[in-house]
Design an enzyme around this catalytic site. Sequence first.
Site, PDB file in Angstrom:
ATOM      1  N   HIS B  78    -118.429 -21.203 -37.304  1.00 29.84           N
ATOM      2  CA  HIS B  78    -117.140 -21.886 -37.120  1.00 29.84           C
ATOM      3  C   HIS B  78    -116.302 -21.134 -36.088  1.00 29.84           C
ATOM      4  CE1 HIS B  78    -113.118 -23.483 -37.990  1.00 29.84           C
ATOM      5  NE2 HIS B  78    -112.718 -22.262 -38.260  1.00 29.84           N
ATOM      6  N   ASP B 107    -109.581 -29.917  -4.164  1.00 30.54           N
ATOM      7  CA  ASP B 107    -110.507 -29.713  -5.283  1.00 30.54           C
ATOM      8  C   ASP B 107    -110.459 -28.237  -5.634  1.00 30.54           C
ATOM      9  OD1 ASP B 107    -113.003 -29.640  -6.943  1.00 30.54           O
ATOM     10  OD2 ASP B 107    -113.207 -31.683  -6.196  1.00 30.54           O
ATOM     11  N   TRP B 143    -118.276 -13.438 -36.721  1.00 30.01           N
ATOM     12  CA  TRP B 143    -118.354 -13.690 -35.280  1.00 30.01           C
ATOM     13  C   TRP B 143    -118.233 -12.407 -34.471  1.00 30.01           C
ATOM     14  CZ3 TRP B 143    -114.876 -13.222 -31.101  1.00 30.01           C
ATOM     15  CH2 TRP B 143    -113.603 -12.742 -31.419  1.00 30.01           C
ATOM     16  N   SER B 170    -120.791 -18.497 -17.908  1.00 32.20           N
ATOM     17  CA  SER B 170    -119.969 -19.683 -17.643  1.00 32.20           C
ATOM     18  C   SER B 170    -118.499 -19.316 -17.468  1.00 32.20           C
ATOM     19  CB  SER B 170    -120.139 -20.679 -18.791  1.00 32.20           C
ATOM     20  OG  SER B 170    -119.075 -21.582 -18.837  1.00 32.20           O
ATOM     21  N   SER B 171    -117.987 -18.496 -18.399  1.00 28.63           N
ATOM     22  CA  SER B 171    -116.571 -18.117 -18.335  1.00 28.63           C
ATOM     23  C   SER B 171    -116.256 -17.341 -17.074  1.00 28.63           C
ATOM     24  CB  SER B 171    -116.197 -17.231 -19.519  1.00 28.63           C
ATOM     25  OG  SER B 171    -116.217 -17.970 -20.685  1.00 28.63           O
ATOM     26  N   HIS B 254    -109.652  -8.025 -27.862  1.00 30.90           N
ATOM     27  CA  HIS B 254    -108.211  -8.218 -27.863  1.00 30.90           C
ATOM     28  C   HIS B 254    -107.714  -8.977 -26.649  1.00 30.90           C
ATOM     29  CE1 HIS B 254    -104.611  -8.363 -30.001  1.00 30.90           C
ATOM     30  NE2 HIS B 254    -104.017  -8.244 -28.843  1.00 30.90           N
ATOM     31  N   GLU B 256    -109.324 -11.113 -25.223  1.00 29.85           N
ATOM     32  CA  GLU B 256    -109.791 -12.464 -25.548  1.00 29.85           C
ATOM     33  C   GLU B 256    -108.726 -13.246 -26.320  1.00 29.85           C
ATOM     34  OE1 GLU B 256    -112.412 -14.288 -24.823  1.00 29.85           O
ATOM     35  OE2 GLU B 256    -112.151 -15.887 -26.295  1.00 29.85           O
ATOM     36  N   TYR B 258    -105.613 -13.075 -25.965  1.00 28.99           N
ATOM     37  CA  TYR B 258    -104.615 -13.583 -25.022  1.00 28.99           C
ATOM     38  C   TYR B 258    -105.213 -14.621 -24.085  1.00 28.99           C
ATOM     39  CZ  TYR B 258    -101.878 -10.233 -27.296  1.00 28.99           C
ATOM     40  OH  TYR B 258    -101.241  -9.570 -28.297  1.00 28.99           O
ATOM     41  N   SER B 269     -94.591 -24.266 -21.295  1.00 31.39           N
ATOM     42  CA  SER B 269     -93.578 -24.089 -20.248  1.00 31.39           C
ATOM     43  C   SER B 269     -93.498 -25.290 -19.315  1.00 31.39           C
ATOM     44  CB  SER B 269     -93.881 -22.828 -19.428  1.00 31.39           C
ATOM     45  OG  SER B 269     -93.953 -21.723 -20.277  1.00 31.39           O
ATOM     46  N   HIS B 303    -106.200  -1.871 -33.014  1.00 31.46           N
ATOM     47  CA  HIS B 303    -105.438  -2.344 -34.175  1.00 31.46           C
ATOM     48  C   HIS B 303    -106.279  -3.301 -35.032  1.00 31.46           C
ATOM     49  CE1 HIS B 303    -103.635  -5.756 -31.512  1.00 31.46           C
ATOM     50  NE2 HIS B 303    -104.705  -6.190 -32.129  1.00 31.46           N
ATOM     51  N   HIS B 304    -107.451  -3.703 -34.512  1.00 31.79           N
ATOM     52  CA  HIS B 304    -108.374  -4.489 -35.335  1.00 31.79           C
ATOM     53  C   HIS B 304    -109.193  -3.580 -36.246  1.00 31.79           C
ATOM     54  CE1 HIS B 304    -107.784  -8.269 -33.046  1.00 31.79           C
ATOM     55  NE2 HIS B 304    -107.531  -7.448 -32.063  1.00 31.79           N
ATOM     56  N   THR B 329     -93.481 -11.354 -25.585  1.00 32.74           N
ATOM     57  CA  THR B 329     -93.674 -12.621 -26.295  1.00 32.74           C
ATOM     58  C   THR B 329     -92.324 -13.176 -26.729  1.00 32.74           C
ATOM     59  OG1 THR B 329     -95.724 -11.645 -27.104  1.00 32.74           O
ATOM     60  CG2 THR B 329     -95.083 -13.745 -28.052  1.00 32.74           C
ATOM     61  N   LYS B 332     -90.591 -14.949 -24.008  1.00 34.89           N
ATOM     62  CA  LYS B 332     -91.079 -16.310 -23.814  1.00 34.89           C
ATOM     63  C   LYS B 332     -90.444 -17.277 -24.797  1.00 34.89           C
ATOM     64  CE  LYS B 332     -95.450 -15.467 -21.621  1.00 34.89           C
ATOM     65  NZ  LYS B 332     -95.290 -16.483 -20.582  1.00 34.89           N
ATOM     66  N   ARG B 451    -111.360 -12.044 -47.281  1.00 35.36           N
ATOM     67  CA  ARG B 451    -111.896 -13.132 -46.472  1.00 35.36           C
ATOM     68  C   ARG B 451    -113.422 -13.085 -46.474  1.00 35.36           C
ATOM     69  NH1 ARG B 451    -111.053 -10.859 -40.295  1.00 35.36           N
ATOM     70  NH2 ARG B 451    -111.954 -12.855 -39.746  1.00 35.36           N
TER      71      ARG B 451
END
Lengths: 288, 526
Positions: B78, B107, B143, B170-171, B254, B256, B258, B269, B303-304, B329, B332, B451
């Site tokens: 998932h 293009d 994951w 790809s990315s 991390h 990732e 963002y 925006s 921090h993870h 943040t 924003k 979890r």
Amino acid sequence: MAHTADHYYVPHGSHWPIIASIALTTGVVGAALWFNGHASGEMVLFIGLALVAFMMFGWFGTVINESLKGMYNEQVDRSFRQGMMWFIFSEVMFFAAFFGALFYARELAVPWLLGEGAKFATHDYLWPNFSEAWPTNGPGGVGGQFETVGAWGIPALNTLLLLTSGVTITLAHWALKAGDRTKTVLWLIATVALGAIFLGFQAYEYIHAYHELNLTLESGIYGSTFFMLTGFHGFHVTIGTAMLLVITIRAAKGHFTADNHFAFEGVAWYWHFVDVVWLGLFIFVYVL
Amino acid sequence: MTTATATHDDHHDHGPAKGLMRWITTTNHKDIGTLYLLFALIMFFIGGAMAMVIRAELFQPGMQIVDPQFFNSMTTVHALLMIFGAVMPAFTGLANWLIPMQIGAPDMALPRMNNFSFWILPFAFTLLLSTFFMSGGGPAGGWTLYPPLSLQMGDGFPFLIFAIHLAGISSIMGSINVIVTILNMRAPGMTLMKMPLFCWTWLITAYLLIATMPVLAGAVTMLLTDKFAGTSFFNAAGGGDPVMFQHIFWFFGHPEVYILILPAFGIISAIVPTFARKPLFGYSSMVYATASIAFLSFIVWAHHMFTVGMPVTGELFFMYATMMIAVPTGVKVFNWVSTMWKGSMTFETPMLFAVGFIMMFTIGGFSGLMLAIAPADFQYHDTYFVVAHFHYVLVTGAIYSIMAATYYWLPKWTGNMYDERLGKIHFWISTISVNLLFFPQHFLGLAGMPRRIPDYSVQFADWNMVSSIGGFIFGASQLLFAYNVYKTVKGGKKATDKVWEGADGLEWTLSSPPPYHSFTEAPVVK
């Protein structure tokens, strides 16, 4: 609407990208089957790699033809240049992961296993007798006793070879800018030769390591970092040499002009990148 | 040169090829954008179906429907599908559609590579999903692929790793295309500080992707060689360290996070000023805030891993660095609210989703601050509080922004207005159910429910049932979204070129739907 060469060239549909996707997928499926011990794995991997080679000839061939027909204006050239730079940056980050692993293992993981710092407990409870600092294959002695490759033999010679190749490709570039095709080709041939000799020495060093030093990919963390870093680097030198060979042939055919030779510069940048990675390897893997 | 010009002309006059080959061989940014968005929608529903399995199993305590191994592979896949298959391709699809139109380009800069970037994805995710049919089943170690657990996977393991490699390739190619397009293809007068924020946020996102996807590739390559080639990167007996994987992974992971939210900031925006009928408040501070967040994202990864065992100095550094992210943040959120202040506001569906985003993303941001407090995180770590936190930022954050963007730009893309009433119904059912789904998970987590476990103690029963009911309603209500999109593509009230009264930007100067090649003549931006 009238188009002139100052319009950005937007290609019509192309079948090369889908061939590329199929080729890559075939290759990785083959590799995965091979890892799982399936008899068909190597064959599928080989087909995938052959497809990749076919795709590269086709795709690059198309681009070269379009370039020779003058369909690319300066702006397209800039796109290619910027694209190549960002690609090289991504390659730098790939190597950064493996250098990071090397630094982490040397500066943190192994000292902790030796009983230093906050994580002394692993040492105290699991491996109180472990005392072997870098180079090490860990408290389990994974892969058995081994010796390391000295920095000042072949590796130093290889450093010299690659640095020299950086000079020869620059001389080729100067010759190209001066419009001297013969000199360009000769300096490029010299660069290819230096790359090939480097690879030969590297292969010799690997054979030596495996047969006489018992230093293998399985020699604990030292063998892992040593062979993964030098191995990926050697793989990139191989690609770089192949790219150099292609532009040597293209230079000989007169594809490049003094002010229009992106392919040459792209390959030169790549070659310098490979060179710089080697300097990092020489210092952190071999010397220190 | 003459021949070249002629060939070139032909191409423009032809328009797209017919049938399936149009989509397989296309080099057109709009076609490729559509493919990305469609692919993301399919992955969203497959990943969503897996979430439904998870919520069904957790509806009541005890083992009900699936065995634990399969449950674990549901949570794992998932996540992989939603992150790499749904949210990232959806943003890339939006980038493809919008960036050339917003900067006045014909293009994307590298159109053939653009096709390659997209068409690897279906292959990558077929590989990933095919692991379910192999001996040992799909990936079930989470994951994040932490070794040694992830190395215990069966025959599917190398397929999983290569699927990640392909998605990464790809990315990276997609990101190179975005950066080069933005830096090299802007119309005359479109200076960087005049660009729509969506382009800015994507420029920075693309940079993050190019910097971190190769690191992920390196990390999973080490997993592969540890399993098959006898290396000892994550094996302490060989001098390696399993925790090292976590460091390398989160150095990618991390930023990732963002990558999954910065394009959303760009979308919000764009939408808020349109429906507040006021220019965006604090444009340049938005740009600097985005850049600051990107910079900080590289120095907060551990921090993870607060509970993994780190020196105290490390814990403190990563705690303070993480908290600093709240500043840009906050800038924003303040700017969006200030844009709305005293505006002539209307609440069409895109605006509803945008306002919903601002409120609920902020909830997710605040729970993130709570998690950033290292001593408190020892309690929250690996509980449902974490699950609640990242679903608030990813579902009511990233996914809501994608929904908002779809409603906002769909009339431009198709030339037809979507069904406004259905859109509003979709918004309200989604918003009520998504809070029913995720808000109770805060309570569950604070009460200690872990979890990634298929069963739980009976004291957690009530809130789990509430959460599951919310989940089923939220899942079902997304069918309304798919139906509304389908209906709009097929027909509907014709949209004007500008579509929205308050819309501003180059894409609104083109016809609805826009011509096959966006700006064949570059517009001049004053």
